[in-house]
Write a protein that holds these residues in place. Structure first.
Motif, PDB file in Angstrom:
ATOM      1  N   VAL A   1       0.595   7.535   7.907  1.00 14.75           N
ATOM      2  CA  VAL A   1       1.152   6.926   9.119  1.00 14.75           C
ATOM      3  C   VAL A   1       1.681   8.024  10.037  1.00 14.75           C
ATOM      4  N   MET A   2       1.289   7.953  11.319  1.00 18.54           N
ATOM      5  CA  MET A   2       1.761   8.904  12.325  1.00 18.54           C
ATOM      6  C   MET A   2       2.306   8.140  13.525  1.00 18.54           C
ATOM      7  N   TYR A   3       3.015   8.860  14.378  1.00 19.66           N
ATOM      8  CA  TYR A   3       3.611   8.228  15.553  1.00 19.66           C
ATOM      9  C   TYR A   3       2.529   7.712  16.500  1.00 19.66           C
ATOM     10  N   ASP A   4       1.610   8.584  16.908  1.00 20.06           N
ATOM     11  CA  ASP A   4       0.460   8.168  17.710  1.00 20.06           C
ATOM     12  C   ASP A   4      -0.654   9.192  17.512  1.00 20.06           C
ATOM     13  N   ILE A   5      -1.780   8.973  18.168  1.00 15.07           N
ATOM     14  CA  ILE A   5      -2.940   9.832  17.926  1.00 15.07           C
ATOM     15  C   ILE A   5      -2.713  11.272  18.383  1.00 15.07           C
ATOM     16  N   THR A   6      -1.796  11.483  19.337  1.00 14.26           N
ATOM     17  CA  THR A   6      -1.525  12.852  19.788  1.00 14.26           C
ATOM     18  C   THR A   6      -0.813  13.661  18.708  1.00 14.26           C
ATOM     19  N   ARG A   7      -0.177  12.962  17.735  1.00 11.18           N
ATOM     20  CA  ARG A   7       0.446  13.681  16.610  1.00 11.18           C
ATOM     21  C   ARG A   7      -0.632  14.222  15.676  1.00 11.18           C
ATOM     22  N   PHE A   8      -1.785  13.565  15.701  1.00 11.72           N
ATOM     23  CA  PHE A   8      -2.891  13.982  14.837  1.00 11.72           C
ATOM     24  C   PHE A   8      -3.586  15.214  15.405  1.00 11.72           C
ATOM     25  N   TYR A   9      -3.970  15.136  16.690  1.00 10.13           N
ATOM     26  CA  TYR A   9      -4.717  16.248  17.272  1.00 10.13           C
ATOM     27  C   TYR A   9      -4.795  16.079  18.784  1.00 10.13           C
TER      28      TYR A   9
ATOM     29  N   MET B   1       0.832  -1.196   0.000  1.00 15.86           N
ATOM     30  CA  MET B   1       0.000   0.000   0.000  1.00 15.86           C
ATOM     31  C   MET B   1       0.872   1.254   0.000  1.00 15.86           C
ATOM     32  N   LYS B   2       0.480   2.231  -0.808  1.00 15.62           N
ATOM     33  CA  LYS B   2       1.226   3.486  -0.871  1.00 15.62           C
ATOM     34  C   LYS B   2       0.921   4.320   0.372  1.00 15.62           C
ATOM     35  N   ALA B   3       1.971   4.825   1.008  1.00 16.59           N
ATOM     36  CA  ALA B   3       1.789   5.533   2.273  1.00 16.59           C
ATOM     37  C   ALA B   3       2.590   6.823   2.312  1.00 16.59           C
ATOM     38  N   VAL B   4       2.101   7.757   3.137  1.00 14.19           N
ATOM     39  CA  VAL B   4       2.865   8.958   3.469  1.00 14.19           C
ATOM     40  C   VAL B   4       3.012   9.001   4.982  1.00 14.19           C
ATOM     41  N   ILE B   5       4.067   9.637   5.434  1.00 16.89           N
ATOM     42  CA  ILE B   5       4.314   9.782   6.867  1.00 16.89           C
ATOM     43  C   ILE B   5       4.088  11.235   7.259  1.00 16.89           C
ATOM     44  N   TYR B   6       3.340  11.424   8.347  1.00 23.01           N
ATOM     45  CA  TYR B   6       3.165  12.770   8.896  1.00 23.01           C
ATOM     46  C   TYR B   6       3.775  12.786  10.288  1.00 23.01           C
ATOM     47  N   SER B   7       4.769  13.654  10.470  1.00 30.75           N
ATOM     48  CA  SER B   7       5.451  13.768  11.752  1.00 30.75           C
ATOM     49  C   SER B   7       5.256  15.187  12.282  1.00 30.75           C
TER      50      SER B   7
ATOM     51  N   LYS C   1       4.876  -2.979   8.072  1.00 26.82           N
ATOM     52  CA  LYS C   1       3.540  -3.227   7.524  1.00 26.82           C
ATOM     53  C   LYS C   1       3.562  -3.343   6.000  1.00 26.82           C
ATOM     54  N   ASN C   2       4.768  -3.333   5.433  1.00 25.26           N
ATOM     55  CA  ASN C   2       4.944  -3.419   3.977  1.00 25.26           C
ATOM     56  C   ASN C   2       4.321  -2.238   3.238  1.00 25.26           C
ATOM     57  N   TYR C   3       4.273  -1.083   3.898  1.00 28.85           N
ATOM     58  CA  TYR C   3       3.830   0.128   3.224  1.00 28.85           C
ATOM     59  C   TYR C   3       4.963   0.652   2.339  1.00 28.85           C
ATOM     60  N   THR C   4       4.608   1.201   1.200  1.00 29.46           N
ATOM     61  CA  THR C   4       5.579   1.875   0.341  1.00 29.46           C
ATOM     62  C   THR C   4       5.539   3.366   0.663  1.00 29.46           C
ATOM     63  N   ILE C   5       6.600   3.884   1.255  1.00 26.34           N
ATOM     64  CA  ILE C   5       6.620   5.278   1.695  1.00 26.34           C
ATOM     65  C   ILE C   5       6.843   6.194   0.488  1.00 26.34           C
ATOM     66  N   MET C   6       5.833   6.997   0.174  1.00 22.14           N
ATOM     67  CA  MET C   6       5.903   7.893  -0.972  1.00 22.14           C
ATOM     68  C   MET C   6       6.549   9.235  -0.613  1.00 22.14           C
ATOM     69  N   GLU C   7       6.240   9.733   0.585  1.00 22.06           N
ATOM     70  CA  GLU C   7       6.736  11.050   0.990  1.00 22.06           C
ATOM     71  C   GLU C   7       6.638  11.183   2.504  1.00 22.06           C
ATOM     72  N   VAL C   8       7.462  12.057   3.071  1.00 19.40           N
ATOM     73  CA  VAL C   8       7.450  12.334   4.509  1.00 19.40           C
ATOM     74  C   VAL C   8       7.166  13.817   4.712  1.00 19.40           C
ATOM     75  N   PHE C   9       6.208  14.118   5.586  1.00 17.09           N
ATOM     76  CA  PHE C   9       5.842  15.499   5.881  1.00 17.09           C
ATOM     77  C   PHE C   9       6.123  15.770   7.360  1.00 17.09           C
ATOM     78  N   GLU C  10       6.944  16.768   7.625  1.00 16.04           N
ATOM     79  CA  GLU C  10       7.310  17.122   8.995  1.00 16.04           C
ATOM     80  C   GLU C  10       6.801  18.525   9.305  1.00 16.04           C
TER      81      GLU C  10
ATOM     82  N   VAL D   1      -1.699  13.406  -0.931  1.00 17.24           N
ATOM     83  CA  VAL D   1      -2.399  12.118  -0.843  1.00 17.24           C
ATOM     84  C   VAL D   1      -3.412  11.984  -1.979  1.00 17.24           C
ATOM     85  N   LYS D   2      -4.148  13.058  -2.207  1.00 17.75           N
ATOM     86  CA  LYS D   2      -5.166  13.049  -3.258  1.00 17.75           C
ATOM     87  C   LYS D   2      -4.538  12.949  -4.642  1.00 17.75           C
ATOM     88  N   ASP D   3      -3.425  13.653  -4.841  1.00 19.71           N
ATOM     89  CA  ASP D   3      -2.782  13.685  -6.159  1.00 19.71           C
ATOM     90  C   ASP D   3      -2.169  12.344  -6.548  1.00 19.71           C
ATOM     91  N   VAL D   4      -1.509  11.676  -5.592  1.00 19.58           N
ATOM     92  CA  VAL D   4      -0.782  10.441  -5.923  1.00 19.58           C
ATOM     93  C   VAL D   4      -1.580   9.181  -5.597  1.00 19.58           C
TER      94      VAL D   4
END
Length: 237
Positions: free
Chosen positions: A70-78, A1-7, A30-39, A61-64
């Protein structure tokens, strides 16, 4: 699965790179294919859709056509304000629905707020159920597409391998017409041994693998080699 990382880290947090390393390792496990990392360096209390980098990530995400964030934990989200914990789930669901993406977390968060902790437990269960649903839907629509294109969509049998070899195609590209043509040809090849009392039926597949089907087995070493394979073919045709 194509994935992006948000840190995301706050200005007062230390060593954001260690967080990113954990997320990378988790994504690879998890065998994700990391497309890009956003910090992003911003407080977790800021609404996700008000964060410049987070919004850029969603556009990417929408474009590709990325399938997982993927995030570290839920506190990274909000980190929602007091009394607004349920808002986190609402925001999450809206993002998942609008961008057709799964949000996955690498670690269990350390949460003091009992409501946020309860939300996390619910969220874990919900994400697991959603992921199973997504896999099921992708499989269903994938099979529908393959069927519409006239290609086979079941587990490959000996005929399938023979057709791919005969027409010099990948297994997934064999059409129904090619499959049934190969079936007739393979039946005729086997029949000359099947009807000859000099050959034990249990050894026919071995004979074929060293003669008529040698090239096929060289290309597809995982093709079936059991007696039941040709037995079924001879009984069905």
């Amino acid at each position: 699965m194509k994935a992006v990382i948000y840190s995301r880290v706050s200005t007062d947090e230390q060593n954001p790179r260690s967080q990113l390393q954990v997320v990378r390792e988790y994504a690879l496990s998890k065998n994700y294919t990391i497309m890009e990392v956003f910090e992003e360096n911003i407080s977790g209390s800021v609404h996700p859709l008000d964060r410049p980098i987070f919004k850029s990530m969603l556009n990417y995400v929408k474009d590709v056509g990325a399938e997982v964030i993927v995030m570290y934990d839920i506190t990274r989200f909000y980190r929602p304000p007091a009394g607004k914990v349920v808002d986190a789930l609402s925001i999450l669901r809206n993002i998942i629905d609008e961008y057709n993406v799964l949000i996955d977390f690498a670690r269990e968060p350390e949460i003091e707020d009992p409501l946020l902790a309860e939300l996390w437990r619910f969220l874990k269960s919900w994400i697991s159920a959603y992921e199973r649903l997504q896999i099921s839907m992708r499989t269903k629509y994938g099979l529908m597409r393959v069927k519409k294109e006239g290609r086979l969509y079941h587990k490959p049998d000996l005929i399938y391998y023979y057709a791919a070899w005969l027409y010099n195609k990948d297994l997934r590209d064999v059409t129904k017409e090619e499959y049934y043509n190969a079936r007739r040809q393979l039946y005729n090849i086997i029949k000359k041994y099947w009807d000859d009392p000099r050959y034990k039926k249990s050894r026919i597949i071995e004979i074929l693998s060293n003669n008529e089907l040698k090239g096929m087995y060289m290309r597809f070493p995982k093709a079936p080699r059991k007696y039941i394979t040709i037995y079924r073919l001879m009984k069905e045709v």
